[in-house]
Write a protein that holds these residues in place. Sequence first.
Motif, PDB file in Angstrom:
ATOM      1  N   VAL A  53       0.804  -1.220   0.000  1.00 49.75           N
ATOM      2  CA  VAL A  53       0.000   0.000   0.000  1.00 49.75           C
ATOM      3  C   VAL A  53       0.844   1.282   0.000  1.00 49.75           C
ATOM      4  N   PRO A  54       1.877   1.413   0.836  1.00 45.89           N
ATOM      5  CA  PRO A  54       2.650   2.668   0.798  1.00 45.89           C
ATOM      6  C   PRO A  54       3.313   2.924  -0.557  1.00 45.89           C
ATOM      7  N   CYS A  75      -2.873  11.681   1.927  1.00 46.15           N
ATOM      8  CA  CYS A  75      -2.911  10.324   2.461  1.00 46.15           C
ATOM      9  C   CYS A  75      -1.504   9.737   2.535  1.00 46.15           C
ATOM     10  N   VAL A  79       0.345   8.379   5.895  1.00 50.41           N
ATOM     11  CA  VAL A  79       0.859   7.012   6.022  1.00 50.41           C
ATOM     12  C   VAL A  79       2.342   7.026   6.365  1.00 50.41           C
ATOM     13  N   PHE A  85      -3.246   3.016   7.125  1.00 55.11           N
ATOM     14  CA  PHE A  85      -3.746   3.399   5.801  1.00 55.11           C
ATOM     15  C   PHE A  85      -5.249   3.662   5.766  1.00 55.11           C
ATOM     16  N   TRP A  89      -6.579   7.304   4.737  1.00 63.44           N
ATOM     17  CA  TRP A  89      -7.399   7.481   3.529  1.00 63.44           C
ATOM     18  C   TRP A  89      -8.690   8.209   3.880  1.00 63.44           C
TER      19      TRP A  89
END
Length: 170
Positions: A53-54, A75, A79, A85, A89
């Motif tokens: 995800v990052p 976002c 993070v 996350f 978000w």
Amino acid sequence: MLKLVSMLLFFAGFVYAGRFFALRHVKKAELIGDIMLMLSVIKNRLRYDCLPVPVLLRVLCGTDKLKNLKFLADCAERVESGEAFPSAWRNSVESDRELCGLLDNCKEHLVQLGGDIGATDVEGQLGCCEYYEQFFEKELVFREENGKKYAKLYPSLGVMLGIAAAIIII
């Protein structure tokens, strides 16, 4: 002389208000199109690169065509500073006032998308992306139709209201 100036100001105000509302409908459709592009990038990167995800967020922030989605950069910063996350978000989407104003009822689906990314295996995430693509595709068609309809209506309505205001002032 004062009546003439006030008539012109009222007329110009209504004309610009009509143009503003027409452009707002066009911007809504463009925003949904950007979200569709974001979903496409997410799907492709998950399918072929299996990015965490990052890293996926950095890819999204680095995509030039997604610069209108300002919440992505916010976002990514959240993070990187240690926030989880899904909450980063959600907070980023909710803090972007322009996005919330343009999305109306679609905002909740965008927030839910953040909860689904990274929560399951790759196939599950791809399925979620498909679901959100279908939802936003329907919304895009609806917004484009409204944009076409109101792009002609609001400027004409603004001119008519401006003329009416000018007549009332006389």
